[in-house]
Design a protein around this motif. Structure first.
Motif, PDB file in Angstrom:
ATOM      1  N   GLN A 199       2.787  59.971 -44.307  1.00 31.91           N
ATOM      2  CA  GLN A 199       1.688  59.062 -43.995  1.00 31.91           C
ATOM      3  C   GLN A 199       1.807  58.473 -42.597  1.00 31.91           C
ATOM      4  O   GLN A 199       2.869  58.515 -41.969  1.00 31.91           O
ATOM      5  N   ALA A 200       0.693  57.932 -42.120  1.00 33.99           N
ATOM      6  CA  ALA A 200       0.680  57.271 -40.816  1.00 33.99           C
ATOM      7  C   ALA A 200       1.713  56.153 -40.794  1.00 33.99           C
ATOM      8  O   ALA A 200       1.879  55.430 -41.769  1.00 33.99           O
ATOM      9  N   GLY A 201       2.431  56.048 -39.685  1.00 31.24           N
ATOM     10  CA  GLY A 201       3.475  55.043 -39.541  1.00 31.24           C
ATOM     11  C   GLY A 201       4.877  55.607 -39.649  1.00 31.24           C
ATOM     12  O   GLY A 201       5.844  54.962 -39.214  1.00 31.24           O
ATOM     13  N   VAL A 202       5.032  56.814 -40.197  1.00 29.79           N
ATOM     14  CA  VAL A 202       6.345  57.446 -40.325  1.00 29.79           C
ATOM     15  C   VAL A 202       6.840  57.859 -38.940  1.00 29.79           C
ATOM     16  O   VAL A 202       6.076  58.340 -38.100  1.00 29.79           O
ATOM     17  N   THR A 203       8.121  57.665 -38.674  1.00 25.71           N
ATOM     18  CA  THR A 203       8.729  58.109 -37.419  1.00 25.71           C
ATOM     19  C   THR A 203       9.957  58.958 -37.716  1.00 25.71           C
ATOM     20  O   THR A 203      10.684  58.709 -38.673  1.00 25.71           O
ATOM     21  N   LEU A 204      10.177  59.956 -36.874  1.00 21.72           N
ATOM     22  CA  LEU A 204      11.344  60.829 -36.958  1.00 21.72           C
ATOM     23  C   LEU A 204      11.954  60.961 -35.572  1.00 21.72           C
ATOM     24  O   LEU A 204      11.235  60.891 -34.568  1.00 21.72           O
ATOM     25  N   PRO A 205      13.259  61.176 -35.475  1.00 20.03           N
ATOM     26  CA  PRO A 205      13.868  61.338 -34.151  1.00 20.03           C
ATOM     27  C   PRO A 205      13.414  62.639 -33.500  1.00 20.03           C
ATOM     28  O   PRO A 205      13.289  63.673 -34.168  1.00 20.03           O
ATOM     29  N   PHE A 206      13.157  62.607 -32.205  1.00 21.46           N
ATOM     30  CA  PHE A 206      12.728  63.802 -31.487  1.00 21.46           C
ATOM     31  C   PHE A 206      13.953  64.586 -31.033  1.00 21.46           C
ATOM     32  O   PHE A 206      14.325  64.615 -29.874  1.00 21.46           O
ATOM     33  N   VAL A 207      14.644  65.167 -32.003  1.00 17.42           N
ATOM     34  CA  VAL A 207      15.794  66.027 -31.746  1.00 17.42           C
ATOM     35  C   VAL A 207      15.678  67.232 -32.673  1.00 17.42           C
ATOM     36  O   VAL A 207      15.069  67.167 -33.730  1.00 17.42           O
ATOM     37  N   ALA A 208      16.252  68.340 -32.248  1.00 17.89           N
ATOM     38  CA  ALA A 208      16.205  69.555 -33.048  1.00 17.89           C
ATOM     39  C   ALA A 208      16.784  69.291 -34.442  1.00 17.89           C
ATOM     40  O   ALA A 208      17.788  68.584 -34.569  1.00 17.89           O
ATOM     41  N   PRO A 209      16.131  69.838 -35.497  1.00 17.97           N
ATOM     42  CA  PRO A 209      15.016  70.782 -35.459  1.00 17.97           C
ATOM     43  C   PRO A 209      13.629  70.151 -35.548  1.00 17.97           C
ATOM     44  O   PRO A 209      12.651  70.866 -35.720  1.00 17.97           O
ATOM     45  N   HIS A 233       5.695  79.912 -30.464  1.00 19.90           N
ATOM     46  CA  HIS A 233       4.846  80.101 -29.292  1.00 19.90           C
ATOM     47  C   HIS A 233       3.938  81.309 -29.480  1.00 19.90           C
ATOM     48  O   HIS A 233       2.749  81.266 -29.152  1.00 19.90           O
ATOM     49  N   GLU A 234       4.499  82.389 -30.023  1.00 18.83           N
ATOM     50  CA  GLU A 234       3.713  83.611 -30.243  1.00 18.83           C
ATOM     51  C   GLU A 234       2.730  83.445 -31.387  1.00 18.83           C
ATOM     52  O   GLU A 234       1.563  83.867 -31.303  1.00 18.83           O
ATOM     53  N   ARG A 235       3.157  82.827 -32.475  1.00 21.10           N
ATOM     54  CA  ARG A 235       2.344  82.666 -33.683  1.00 21.10           C
ATOM     55  C   ARG A 235       1.255  81.617 -33.494  1.00 21.10           C
ATOM     56  O   ARG A 235       0.163  81.733 -34.034  1.00 21.10           O
ATOM     57  N   GLY A 236       1.597  80.543 -32.768  1.00 21.03           N
ATOM     58  CA  GLY A 236       0.650  79.464 -32.540  1.00 21.03           C
ATOM     59  C   GLY A 236       0.885  78.251 -33.409  1.00 21.03           C
ATOM     60  O   GLY A 236       0.256  77.213 -33.212  1.00 21.03           O
ATOM     61  N   TYR A 237       1.818  78.327 -34.346  1.00 22.06           N
ATOM     62  CA  TYR A 237       2.116  77.202 -35.234  1.00 22.06           C
ATOM     63  C   TYR A 237       3.501  77.376 -35.833  1.00 22.06           C
ATOM     64  O   TYR A 237       4.029  78.488 -35.917  1.00 22.06           O
ATOM     65  N   GLY A 238       4.087  76.261 -36.251  1.00 27.59           N
ATOM     66  CA  GLY A 238       5.398  76.284 -36.889  1.00 27.59           C
ATOM     67  C   GLY A 238       5.288  76.066 -38.378  1.00 27.59           C
ATOM     68  O   GLY A 238       4.296  75.533 -38.880  1.00 27.59           O
ATOM     69  N   ILE A 239       6.325  76.476 -39.099  1.00 28.43           N
ATOM     70  CA  ILE A 239       6.359  76.360 -40.560  1.00 28.43           C
ATOM     71  C   ILE A 239       7.654  75.661 -40.958  1.00 28.43           C
ATOM     72  O   ILE A 239       8.744  76.059 -40.536  1.00 28.43           O
ATOM     73  N   GLU A 240       7.529  74.613 -41.757  1.00 28.79           N
ATOM     74  CA  GLU A 240       8.707  73.876 -42.242  1.00 28.79           C
ATOM     75  C   GLU A 240       8.942  74.201 -43.702  1.00 28.79           C
ATOM     76  O   GLU A 240       8.080  73.968 -44.551  1.00 28.79           O
ATOM     77  N   ARG A 241      10.119  74.755 -44.010  1.00 31.02           N
ATOM     78  CA  ARG A 241      10.469  75.030 -45.400  1.00 31.02           C
ATOM     79  C   ARG A 241      10.754  73.717 -46.137  1.00 31.02           C
ATOM     80  O   ARG A 241      11.309  72.780 -45.558  1.00 31.02           O
ATOM     81  N   LEU A 242      10.384  73.671 -47.406  1.00 30.75           N
ATOM     82  CA  LEU A 242      10.667  72.502 -48.239  1.00 30.75           C
ATOM     83  C   LEU A 242      11.947  72.777 -49.027  1.00 30.75           C
ATOM     84  O   LEU A 242      12.034  73.769 -49.757  1.00 30.75           O
ATOM     85  N   SER A 243      12.943  71.918 -48.868  1.00 35.48           N
ATOM     86  CA  SER A 243      14.226  72.109 -49.543  1.00 35.48           C
ATOM     87  C   SER A 243      14.788  70.760 -49.948  1.00 35.48           C
ATOM     88  O   SER A 243      14.375  69.708 -49.434  1.00 35.48           O
ATOM     89  N   ASP A 244      15.750  70.776 -50.850  1.00 35.80           N
ATOM     90  CA  ASP A 244      16.394  69.532 -51.275  1.00 35.80           C
ATOM     91  C   ASP A 244      17.071  68.817 -50.109  1.00 35.80           C
ATOM     92  O   ASP A 244      16.923  67.592 -49.966  1.00 35.80           O
ATOM     93  N   VAL A 254      15.710  77.113 -40.849  1.00 28.44           N
ATOM     94  CA  VAL A 254      14.532  76.551 -40.207  1.00 28.44           C
ATOM     95  C   VAL A 254      13.477  77.617 -39.948  1.00 28.44           C
ATOM     96  O   VAL A 254      13.770  78.672 -39.383  1.00 28.44           O
ATOM     97  N   ASP A 255      12.247  77.366 -40.394  1.00 28.22           N
ATOM     98  CA  ASP A 255      11.087  78.201 -40.104  1.00 28.22           C
ATOM     99  C   ASP A 255      11.308  79.644 -40.584  1.00 28.22           C
ATOM    100  O   ASP A 255      12.183  79.916 -41.407  1.00 28.22           O
TER     101      ASP A 255
END
Length: 288
Positions: free
Chosen positions: A112-122, A162-173, A208-209
């Motif tokens: 939801q709006a308001g959530v923040t995450l650190p801008f570090v890999a991944p 970059h080639e695909r145009g979008y990223g995919i995040e796997r859902l895991s425990d 990842v992805d």
């Protein structure tokens, strides 16, 4: 009320206009405005009696509220079209901040709006997949020590996004547990060392992805997000739009949602590019 005043910044509003637009009583509107004025979030012109945003709100916050208001209806239309929740994120103070979210129904979006995450890999791959090699390296290094398999995989993932145009995040425990922990420690004010280490845990404990040869297996894995970049007028990634399926999808469904996200991102770019302040594109060098 702050969103309303942000969109009317060129023409300050009277108490009556604010109450009419927000469908609240005059007494309620006056009480809220009095509180906002006491915090310097809102200023009242003593001559005209009109209200405008005050110095207590930064220019970037004004930009964020205006942006979320501009994209609220298009984002809702996107959710209805793809049948899953979606959100828009931007970079601020070294963190990824969700500035708008929507759902195709009455349920709350997973993110939801308001959530923040650190801008570090991944996290934030779509922000750096179009960046220069040196900027990619700084982003990768920010997560600290990670396993060799991940370190070798991530540049390939960025090239694929970059080639695909979008990223995919796997859902895991591990992702869900780390996400929950990040919500407890991140406040968006500055990169938190604990949050950075937690982000590194995602790198160490998850795959990842998806690389091209792995797409045949995509139907076996629930997906958390599918994300596409929103570019400014100079070709820099200023935001991302993310679908939140939180379920298994077929390859065709992933491609369909990805195409919709890219289409939405193009429309959002055309809406926002003239409004984005120069500082909004300076996210990799810490100037933002």
């Amino acid at each position: 009320m702050v969103e309303l005043l942000a969109t009317a910044e060129a023409t300050p509003l009277t108490l009556a206009e604010i109450c009419r637009e927000l469908r609240i009583s005059r007494s309620t509107g006056h009480a809220i405005l009095t509180t906002l004025c006491s915090c310097d979030w809102v200023l009242r012109d003593p001559v005209s009696g009109r209200y405008a945003l005050g110095a207590g709100l930064s220019a970037m916050y004004r930009h964020a509220t205006t942006t979320s208001r501009l994209l609220r209806e298009p984002l809702q239309e996107l959710c209805s079209a793809i049948g899953v929740s979606a959100c828009i994120s931007e970079l601020s103070n070294g963190a990824i901040s969700v500035i708008a979210s929507a759902s195709p129904n009455t349920t709350r979006p997973p993110v939801q709006a308001g959530v923040t995450l650190p801008f570090v890999a991944p996290f934030g791959r779509e922000f750096v997949a179009w960046a220069a090699p040196a900027d990619r390296e700084r982003w990768l290094d920010a997560a600290g020590p990670v396993n060799d398999v991940y370190r070798a995989r991530m540049p390939k993932i960025l090239n694929e996004i970059h080639e695909r145009g979008y990223g995919i995040e796997r859902l895991s425990d591990p992702l869900l547990k780390v996400f929950g922990a990040l919500l407890a420690v991140e406040d968006g004010s500055a990169p938190d060392p604990v949050a950075v280490r937690l982000a590194g845990a995602v790198a160490d404990l998850t795959i990842v992805d998806f690389l091209p040869g792995e797409l045949a297996e995509i139907e076996e894995y629930p997906l958390a997000t599918i994300s596409a970049p929103i570019f400014d007028g100079q070709g820099n990634v200023m935001m991302t739009v993310s679908a939140q399926p939180y379920t298994k999808l077929t390859q065709q469904e992933v491609r369909s949602i990805g195409a919709r996200l890219v289409e939405f991102a193009g429309h959002a770019s055309s809406l926002l590019a003239p409004r984005v302040p120069p500082a909004a594109t300076q996210y990799l060098d810490g100037k933002r």
